[in-house]
Design a protein around this motif. Structure first.
Motif, PDB file in Angstrom:
ATOM      1  N   MET A   1      63.109  44.399  39.876  1.00  0.00           N
ATOM      2  CA  MET A   1      62.055  44.262  38.870  1.00  0.00           C
ATOM      3  C   MET A   1      60.781  43.721  39.516  1.00  0.00           C
ATOM      4  N   GLU A   2      59.651  44.293  39.147  1.00  0.00           N
ATOM      5  CA  GLU A   2      58.402  43.943  39.810  1.00  0.00           C
ATOM      6  C   GLU A   2      57.478  43.065  38.957  1.00  0.00           C
ATOM      7  N   GLY A   3      57.713  42.989  37.650  1.00  0.00           N
ATOM      8  CA  GLY A   3      56.800  42.273  36.771  1.00  0.00           C
ATOM      9  C   GLY A   3      56.502  40.845  37.177  1.00  0.00           C
ATOM     10  N   PRO A   4      57.529  39.992  37.407  1.00  0.00           N
ATOM     11  CA  PRO A   4      57.246  38.613  37.814  1.00  0.00           C
ATOM     12  C   PRO A   4      56.476  38.524  39.130  1.00  0.00           C
ATOM     13  N   LYS A   5      56.797  39.402  40.080  1.00  0.00           N
ATOM     14  CA  LYS A   5      56.085  39.387  41.357  1.00  0.00           C
ATOM     15  C   LYS A   5      54.623  39.775  41.174  1.00  0.00           C
ATOM     16  N   ILE A   6      54.364  40.769  40.335  1.00  0.00           N
ATOM     17  CA  ILE A   6      52.983  41.179  40.068  1.00  0.00           C
ATOM     18  C   ILE A   6      52.216  40.038  39.408  1.00  0.00           C
ATOM     19  N   LEU A   7      52.864  39.311  38.498  1.00  0.00           N
ATOM     20  CA  LEU A   7      52.210  38.171  37.845  1.00  0.00           C
ATOM     21  C   LEU A   7      51.867  37.092  38.865  1.00  0.00           C
ATOM     22  N   ALA A   8      52.810  36.752  39.752  1.00  0.00           N
ATOM     23  CA  ALA A   8      52.556  35.717  40.757  1.00  0.00           C
ATOM     24  C   ALA A   8      51.470  36.146  41.738  1.00  0.00           C
ATOM     25  N   GLN A   9      51.508  37.388  42.163  1.00  0.00           N
ATOM     26  CA  GLN A   9      50.477  37.904  43.066  1.00  0.00           C
ATOM     27  C   GLN A   9      49.098  37.820  42.425  1.00  0.00           C
ATOM     28  N   THR A  10      49.045  38.201  41.164  1.00  0.00           N
ATOM     29  CA  THR A  10      47.761  38.230  40.454  1.00  0.00           C
ATOM     30  C   THR A  10      47.209  36.825  40.253  1.00  0.00           C
ATOM     31  N   LEU A  11      48.058  35.898  39.796  1.00  0.00           N
ATOM     32  CA  LEU A  11      47.589  34.542  39.530  1.00  0.00           C
ATOM     33  C   LEU A  11      47.352  33.740  40.804  1.00  0.00           C
ATOM     34  N   SER A  12      47.732  34.276  41.936  1.00  0.00           N
ATOM     35  CA  SER A  12      47.431  33.614  43.215  1.00  0.00           C
ATOM     36  C   SER A  12      45.964  33.769  43.587  1.00  0.00           C
ATOM     37  N   VAL A  13      45.294  34.743  42.960  1.00  0.00           N
ATOM     38  CA  VAL A  13      43.892  35.044  43.289  1.00  0.00           C
ATOM     39  C   VAL A  13      43.012  34.681  42.093  1.00  0.00           C
ATOM     40  N   ALA A  14      42.041  33.810  42.316  1.00  0.00           N
ATOM     41  CA  ALA A  14      41.113  33.432  41.241  1.00  0.00           C
ATOM     42  C   ALA A  14      40.249  34.627  40.856  1.00  0.00           C
ATOM     43  N   ALA A  15      39.933  34.727  39.578  1.00  0.00           N
ATOM     44  CA  ALA A  15      39.154  35.856  39.070  1.00  0.00           C
ATOM     45  C   ALA A  15      38.320  35.393  37.885  1.00  0.00           C
ATOM     46  N   PRO A  16      37.325  36.202  37.476  1.00  0.00           N
ATOM     47  CA  PRO A  16      36.549  35.837  36.285  1.00  0.00           C
ATOM     48  C   PRO A  16      37.448  35.719  35.062  1.00  0.00           C
ATOM     49  N   THR A  17      37.162  34.736  34.219  1.00  0.00           N
ATOM     50  CA  THR A  17      37.997  34.511  33.037  1.00  0.00           C
ATOM     51  C   THR A  17      37.559  35.329  31.832  1.00  0.00           C
ATOM     52  N   ARG A  18      36.348  35.888  31.902  1.00  0.00           N
ATOM     53  CA  ARG A  18      35.772  36.645  30.783  1.00  0.00           C
ATOM     54  C   ARG A  18      35.612  35.762  29.547  1.00  0.00           C
ATOM     55  N   THR A  19      35.375  34.462  29.808  1.00  0.00           N
ATOM     56  CA  THR A  19      35.061  33.509  28.753  1.00  0.00           C
ATOM     57  C   THR A  19      33.677  32.949  29.050  1.00  0.00           C
ATOM     58  N   LYS A  20      33.276  31.905  28.316  1.00  0.00           N
ATOM     59  CA  LYS A  20      31.983  31.280  28.582  1.00  0.00           C
ATOM     60  C   LYS A  20      31.979  30.535  29.909  1.00  0.00           C
ATOM     61  N   ASP A  21      33.169  30.237  30.426  1.00  0.00           N
ATOM     62  CA  ASP A  21      33.289  29.571  31.721  1.00  0.00           C
ATOM     63  C   ASP A  21      32.992  30.592  32.815  1.00  0.00           C
ATOM     64  N   SER A  22      31.934  30.380  33.580  1.00  0.00           N
ATOM     65  CA  SER A  22      31.505  31.342  34.598  1.00  0.00           C
ATOM     66  C   SER A  22      32.257  31.193  35.917  1.00  0.00           C
ATOM     67  N   GLU A  23      33.069  30.139  36.046  1.00  0.00           N
ATOM     68  CA  GLU A  23      33.802  29.934  37.286  1.00  0.00           C
ATOM     69  C   GLU A  23      35.004  30.871  37.388  1.00  0.00           C
ATOM     70  N   LEU A  24      35.471  31.026  38.627  1.00  0.00           N
ATOM     71  CA  LEU A  24      36.675  31.810  38.862  1.00  0.00           C
ATOM     72  C   LEU A  24      37.888  30.896  38.760  1.00  0.00           C
ATOM     73  N   TRP A  25      38.916  31.366  38.065  1.00  0.00           N
ATOM     74  CA  TRP A  25      40.136  30.580  37.908  1.00  0.00           C
ATOM     75  C   TRP A  25      41.355  31.470  38.102  1.00  0.00           C
ATOM     76  N   GLN A  26      42.415  30.868  38.615  1.00  0.00           N
ATOM     77  CA  GLN A  26      43.687  31.574  38.654  1.00  0.00           C
ATOM     78  C   GLN A  26      44.242  31.738  37.247  1.00  0.00           C
ATOM     79  N   TYR A  27      44.156  30.666  36.467  1.00  0.00           N
ATOM     80  CA  TYR A  27      44.654  30.681  35.096  1.00  0.00           C
ATOM     81  C   TYR A  27      43.663  29.942  34.205  1.00  0.00           C
TER      82      TYR A  27
END
Length: 273
Positions: A1-27
């Motif tokens: 199963m790849e789902g949990p691995k894809i989630l961990a890989q994705t959250l390891s990299v900070a990205a735009p939150t698409r909220t009012k917070d302009s900083e990059l966050w993992q979560y």
């Protein structure tokens, strides 16, 4: 199963939150990246394990929808579900933008896939986003990342209300719940506060709340048709996210077991659709 691995890989990299917070966050609790990624990974694994779902997609019999509002007709309430698989709505696509393909979502939502996972994706049918008709399967994903004692009641209530709305709309639909629980010793909040945790007690407490949720074994009754837990070690401070082996997820809530059950239920329940 790849789902949990894809989630961990994705959250390891900070990205735009698409909220009012302009900083990059993992979560970020107000962002949708973690829930969309976990649901995308779940559907990825369902595609790999359900021959009927693959057939339905190839024949154009189902579409997927994100953040889809479902109406509980018995209780006169509604709720938006993270992801649904459904018959196309005969009224057609009414939104201004064009429907998206399942394979396009990783780039749109900053997901991280390995070359091997991309190769697997290329071998699977590519579902299309569309106007949703009768729902076959609906997924709700919720995370419990920090401030555990305060989070438990809302964590439980949001998951518990979801299966009720799904089956209030269609008792035949498969209700799938996914709980993401953090086992990190500390968590950096987007407000700049470092929250210390009591592990493994905090994670065990969150899993205990999931175990209180009702489940069902057929298309009658109350509860989830599939319910799984993913444990992550996420400090939210830029360090990579891992999938810890301890504490142990209760057997009936293991992600792999949940996927196989839901894939089987889909193949049996909708074989005449």
């Amino acid at each position: 199963m790849e789902g949990p691995k894809i989630l961990a890989q994705t959250l390891s990299v900070a990205a735009p939150t698409r909220t009012k917070d302009s900083e990059l966050w993992q979560y970020h609790s107000r962002g949708a990246r973690h829930s969309i990624t976990s649901c995308w990974g779940l559907m990825f694994d369902l595609l790999a394990n359900s021959s009927l779902l693959r057939q339905h997609i190839n024949e154009g019999k189902v579409v997927f929808g994100l953040d889809h509002e479902m109406q509980d007709f018995a209780a006169s309430r509604s709720k938006n579900l993270d992801l649904v698989i459904a018959k196309p709505n005969d009224d057609g696509w009414t939104r201004k933008r064009r429907p998206r393909l399942f394979s396009e979502l990783p780039a749109l939502y900053d997901m991280e896939l390995t070359p091997e996972q991309r190769a697997m994706l290329d071998e699977l049918p590519d579902p299309v986003e569309g106007a949703v008709g009768a729902v076959y399967l609906a997924v709700e994903s919720k995370a419990c990342m920090t401030a555990f004692t305060k989070s438990y009641p809302r964590f439980y209530d949001e998951l518990n209300s979801s299966h009720s709305v799904i089956h209030g709309a269609s008792n035949r639909a498969l209700a799938v719940g996914l709980a993401i629980v953090n086992v990190a010793d500390a968590f950096l909040s987007p407000v700049g506060k470092l929250n210390a945790h009591r592990q493994p007690q905090d994670a065990l407490g969150a899993m205990a709340k999931v175990e209180q949720l009702p489940r069902r074994s057929g298309d009658e009754g109350v509860g989830y048709d599939g319910l799984g837990i993913i444990l992550v070690d996420l400090a939210n401070d830029g360090t990579p996210v891992s999938l810890p082996a301890t504490p142990t997820v209760p057997t009936n809530y293991e992600y792999d077991r949940m996927i196989l059950r839901v894939a089987h239920e889909y193949d049996v329940r909708f074989r005449g659709a």
